[in-house]
Design a protein around this motif. Structure first.
Motif, PDB file in Angstrom:
ATOM      1  N   GLY A 121      -1.055  -2.144  -5.440  1.00 11.35           N
ATOM      2  CA  GLY A 121      -1.024  -1.509  -4.761  1.00 11.35           C
ATOM      3  C   GLY A 121      -2.365  -0.902  -4.392  1.00 11.35           C
ATOM      4  N   LEU A 122      -3.771  -1.066  -5.068  1.00 11.68           N
ATOM      5  CA  LEU A 122      -4.941  -0.864  -4.851  1.00 11.68           C
ATOM      6  C   LEU A 122      -5.047  -1.779  -3.868  1.00 11.68           C
ATOM      7  N   SER A 131       7.215 -10.713  -0.491  1.00 10.50           N
ATOM      8  CA  SER A 131       5.790 -11.733  -1.373  1.00 10.50           C
ATOM      9  C   SER A 131       4.114 -10.985  -1.761  1.00 10.50           C
ATOM     10  N   GLY A 132       4.274 -10.061  -1.368  1.00  6.53           N
ATOM     11  CA  GLY A 132       2.784  -8.335  -0.995  1.00  6.53           C
ATOM     12  C   GLY A 132       3.496  -7.830  -2.137  1.00  6.53           C
ATOM     13  N   VAL A 133       4.862  -7.289  -2.392  1.00  8.67           N
ATOM     14  CA  VAL A 133       5.712  -6.859  -3.880  1.00  8.67           C
ATOM     15  C   VAL A 133       5.556  -7.143  -5.033  1.00  8.67           C
ATOM     16  N   VAL A 134       7.034  -7.585  -4.862  1.00 10.75           N
ATOM     17  CA  VAL A 134       7.911  -7.950  -6.075  1.00 10.75           C
ATOM     18  C   VAL A 134       6.965  -9.247  -6.552  1.00 10.75           C
ATOM     19  N   ALA A 135       6.107 -10.620  -5.420  1.00  5.92           N
ATOM     20  CA  ALA A 135       5.671 -12.161  -6.560  1.00  5.92           C
ATOM     21  C   ALA A 135       4.738 -11.263  -6.858  1.00  5.92           C
ATOM     22  N   ALA A 190       0.759  -1.076   0.170  1.00 11.31           N
ATOM     23  CA  ALA A 190       0.259  -0.001  -0.054  1.00 11.31           C
ATOM     24  C   ALA A 190       0.857   0.968   0.116  1.00 11.31           C
ATOM     25  N   LEU A 191       2.253   1.029   0.488  1.00 13.94           N
ATOM     26  CA  LEU A 191       2.525   2.371   0.708  1.00 13.94           C
ATOM     27  C   LEU A 191       3.353   2.546  -0.009  1.00 13.94           C
TER      28      LEU A 191
END
Length: 315
Positions: free
Chosen positions: A203-204, A244-248, A68-69
């Motif tokens: 992101g959303l 996991s949250g961004v890159v993957a 999110a950030l």
């Protein structure tokens, strides 16, 4: 007097298109493999976390607040809601956001990490394939169909043993994992229909998931910090949030863009093997013969189902 444009031979156009498809397939394959490698570690990390000092909602908050950030510059461009694509976005949110995470994290409270691989990422590509054929009229071809049969064999071999020998209460975890696989399949199929690129969508989803989990998850994070588990919280921020949250998720979203839904989904069949391999040094779980057979069948099935051995075909 107008100057006519040079005529490009049809053979050259076809060759350029084929080269572009090959490039997309190579890039998409690399991105998908990168994503599933991270998810193999995610299974072990999540199992360790929810069995330790943090609640599933606290782990989930750490998981989603980072994208999110970090991805705020992308979702800020489109606002808080993707206008005109609400239904596909809701499918994506259900399949990779807070609800999906809580379903899977709570499942890991009832079952060992060895059961998670075959019943979550192992079954997801099968669900995507069935929906693609029945609802979206996709034609798999016999090679890719054989690959999905091999993946199914691997899932049955790996997961069936756990189901037959499960301890009391483990059926709850198995049911939750199959629910999570269905939700994840919805995300995979709906991704390209949102009209958003991977960074905007991830992101959303992270934003709304963090908002939903803040009232129940943030207090758990503060409690862990107060009790001296700051190192564990930092590790989860790195593995869950960034990895996991961004890159993957961004990598997997780009793989869907390059390969199509069912081809990209097939690569998640490798996660059981990766999770089983990581569980040996990290959780002291050693695969038996059933696990080895299942891992080999799943890996071979991924090669076939991903379309690596047939001409590229988008969708």
């Amino acid at each position: 007097m107008s100057v006519s444009e040079p005529c490009v031979p049809a053979e050259a156009v076809a060759a350029a298109r084929a080269a572009s498809e090959r490039s997309d397939r190579l890039v998409g394959t690399a991105l998908a493999l990168f994503a599933v490698a991270i998810w193999g570690g995610w299974i072990v990390s999540t199992r360790h976390a929810v069995a330790g000092h943090l609640t599933p909602s606290a782990v989930g908050w750490l998981r989603f607040v980072v994208p999110a950030l970090v991805l705020a510059p992308w979702w800020l461009k489109i606002g808080l809601w993707p206008r005109g694509r609400v239904v596909p976005f809701l499918f994506c949110f259900m399949g990779s956001g807070a609800i999906f995470f809580l379903v899977v994290a709570n499942a890991m409270r009832f079952v060992p990490a060895a059961d998670v691989g075959p019943l979550l990422p192992g079954t997801m590509p099968l669900i995507v394939a069935v929906i693609s054929v029945l609802a979206l009229k996709e034609r798999l071809g016999w090679v890719r169909a054989a690959g999905f049969v091999c993946i199914a064999l691997g899932v049955v071999t790996l997961g069936g043993r756990g189901l037959l020998n499960s301890a009391d209460g483990a059926w709850r975890g198995h049911l939750l994992l199959l629910t999570g696989a269905s939700l994840w399949a919805g995300y995979t199929l709906a991704f390209r229909r949102t009209g958003l690129d991977a960074k905007e969508l991830v992101g959303l989803i992270g934003l709304w998931s963090a908002i939903i989990l803040t009232p129940v998850g943030l207090p758990g994070v503060f409690t862990a910090l107060r009790e001296g588990y700051g190192a564990e919280v930092l590790q989860l921020l790195l593995v869950q949030g960034i990895g996991s949250g961004v890159v993957a998720l961004v990598a997997f979203g780009m793989a869907i863009e390059k390969l199509g839904s069912s081809r990209a989904a097939a690569f998640t069949g490798l996660v059981p093997a990766l999770a089983a391999g990581l569980a040996v040094p990290l959780l002291d779980e050693h695969p038996d013969m059933a696990a080895v057979i299942g891992i080999v069948a799943t890996g071979f099935g991924v090669v076939l189902a991903s379309g690596a051995l047939v001409p590229a075909r988008r969708g």
